[in-house]
Design a protein around this motif. Structure first.
Motif: not given
Length: 579
Positions: A493-508
């Motif tokens: 859960s930690c790995y998938i959630t944090i990586c997903s947030i990071a990917s979204t932040a990068l696109v932003g």
């Protein structure tokens, strides 16, 4: 002593101020306004809420396209006689379609508009999903999943740019994180839908056995519904005003601004801005009327003929955008973004798409522990469970091969053929806990995104990337030592959630780092590099599992930690105006 020309230019620049100033605090409403000023003047209200409501099924469509196969594979394993390598290829094939069309969709969007591409893309994707659900073998499924990936790449990238261009600086970063909440909600809805449909013993035979439909194929068909809803909904939305301004269509852009203002404010007063900047004007300076003269009381929103004639179009426009990207300062930022997204999605999408299979392996191992000597399953680690699955799959493939050879030599039911070992019998695992674990991961993602939405402007995209990915990489590596389903679930859960947030932040961050004329193309290329990482990870992961337990977890952990270090080189983008 300032020259008359400098005085004029200074006065023109002064209008780039908050909307309350334009509305009557000293600047004439006839002065031309840039995009940021105009979109801020429309306010934030009902239209923005409606836009986010439409964005929800759009996000579901993109998630469903890339993720449905990961829930199908454990159930379809026996129907399609799949090896672990086959599963890796089926997980990766959608991303293969995406990277082949990354440049095409970016060019089409920046040249012909956002809205049209969104409508066509979502409806075509739903069509290919229905055809995939009717497929009867692995090759047909791969063809239609490839086509689905080819098509969905466009709407995925355009959606980010489209939403950002309807929000002011104050709300733009937050909206990107809200999109992440929608993606997490989709990741939560998908396992719930799979839990509802796949365990059912549905088996439909159509046309004297020509078509055999199992529950997992019905699941694939149902997953196309968000795409149909998205395509129909976007038909009723306006084109991006930022895109129209970049093409010199200021009258259409101004009409959209007026419409947004009326919807958001419910005010009978006229929109406070009457003239928009001509972004195609050859005159130096950010804010100049289209005619090149000082704005009069009569609104002038037409681009100058010379500017319109100079505006490139067609294929030349696409190459012009590429040329700009390969020059300073965009080249350095583009290379950083591409490399970071490659590493994030290599780890994230590899592990995310294998999570249902990993939990299936755990359930299958525990289900068969009574067949093992001395109750070894109760003391088994995740690594030992993976090794058991790898060995079992290899032996099953050998038995299937021997059976096919015997049938070819001795007929369809050879008497001499030995029955399959009970332990090695292929039985699809559809235990509810497999979907429950994925549901929990989706819930964790929604909570994390909700917190990030509130704190994004304080933390900043770069800090989320650096420190978040460092923590995620540590969790990914720690999976090697997991000894229970609970520990595996927490770390996953930690790995998938944090990586997903990071990917979204990068696109932003990408949206703020690059100008409108090349924004969608850069987003598309960013996702192309990320999807290249997804392909490599999903294809390599089963082979690393065959080598041993440590290599796959080192891969998903080390790559993310390395990317965290590189992220410190990115510029700050919080509340940065769109170019």
């Amino acid at each position: 002593m300032e020259s008359p020309k400098d005085k004029h230019r200074s006065k023109a620049i002064e209008i780039n101020v908050p909307p309350d100033v334009i509305a009557g605090n000293g600047t004439s409403p006839d002065a031309p306004a840039d995009f940021e000023t105009a979109i801020a003047a429309t306010g934030y209200g009902r239209f923005n809420y409606l836009l986010l409501l439409v964005a929800m099924p759009c996000c579901m469509t993109t998630v469903f396209e890339t993720t449905t196969m990961s829930y199908v594979l454990p159930s379809a394993e026996c129907d399609l006689n799949l090896t672990l390598a086959d599963k890796g290829m089926l997980n990766a094939i959608t991303y293969t379609g995406m990277i082949t069309s990354a440049f095409l969709w970016g060019f089409l969007s920046d040249t012909y508009g956002r809205k049209r591409l969104l409508v066509v893309g979502f409806l075509l994707d739903s069509t290919f999903n229905v055809l995939c659900a009717l497929s009867q073998n692995m090759v047909a499924i791969m063809v239609f999943k490839f086509m689905g990936g080819f098509v969905i790449c466009g709407p995925f990238a355009v959606l980010m740019a489209y939403l950002s261009e309807f929000h002011s600086l104050q709300h733009r970063s937050r909206v990107m994180i809200v999109l992440g909440v929608f993606y997490s909600a989709a990741n939560m809805l998908l396992p719930a839908l799979a839990w509802l449909i796949i365990p059912q013993s549905w088996n439909l035979i159509i046309g004297d056995g020509v078509l055999e439909i199992h529950s997992w194929q019905i699941f694939l068909a149902v997953s196309c519904l968000p795409g149909v809803l998205s395509g129909i909904s976007v038909m009723f939305l306006p084109e991006s005003p930022k895109f129209l301004m970049s093409k010199g269509q200021n009258e259409r852009a101004l009409a959209i601004f007026r419409r947004l203002y009326a919807i958001n404010t419910r005010d009978q007063q006229e929109f406070p801005i009457r003239v928009l900047v001509d972004e195609l004007s050859p005159v130096s300076g950010p804010i100049v009327p289209a005619s090149g003269k000082q704005a009069s009381s009569k609104p002038t929103t037409h681009p100058s003929p010379a500017a319109a004639a100079a505006a490139p179009s067609g294929l030349g426009e696409g190459f012009r955008q590429l040329g700009i990207m390969f020059r300073k300062p965009h080249l350095t930022n583009a290379c950083l973004v591409y490399g970071i997204q490659f590493g994030i999605l290599l780890g994230l999408n590899t592990f995310r798409l294998w999570v249902p299979q990993l939990f299936t392996i755990i359930e299958e191992f525990e289900h068969e522990q009574h067949l093992l000597p001395d109750g070894l399953a109760s003391q088994a680690t995740l690594c030992e469970m993976l090794a058991y699955k790898v060995n079992k799959t290899e032996q099953l493939q050998q038995q299937w091969l021997e059976r096919d050879v015997s049938r070819a030599l001795h007929g369809p039911d050879p008497v001499a053929m030995e029955p399959l070992d009970d332990v090695l019998m292929c039985t699809p695992t559809t235990e509810g806990r497999v979907y429950l674990y994925s549901l929990i991961i989706g819930c964790v993602g929604i909570g994390a995104y909700a917190v990030t939405t509130v704190m994004i402007n304080s933390i900043g995209n770069r800090n989320i990337l650096t420190y978040g990915l460092l923590l995620a990489g540590s969790c990914g590596t720690a999976l090697y030592w997991a000894r229970s389903s609970l520990v595996t679930l927490i770390l996953s859960s930690c790995y998938i959630t944090i990586c997903s947030i990071a990917s979204t932040a990068l696109v932003g961050a990408v949206v703020a780092m690059f100008p409108t004329s090349m924004r969608t193309m850069v987003v598309s290329l960013t996702m192309m590099f990320g999807r290249t990482g997804s392909i490599i990870g999903n294809v390599v992961f089963p082979y690393l599992m065959a080598l041993g337990c440590l290599p796959p977890f080192v891969m998903i952990g080390a790559i993310v930690i390395a990317v965290a270090a590189v992220s410190r080189l990115l510029p700050r983008t919080v509340k940065k105006p769109l170019q």
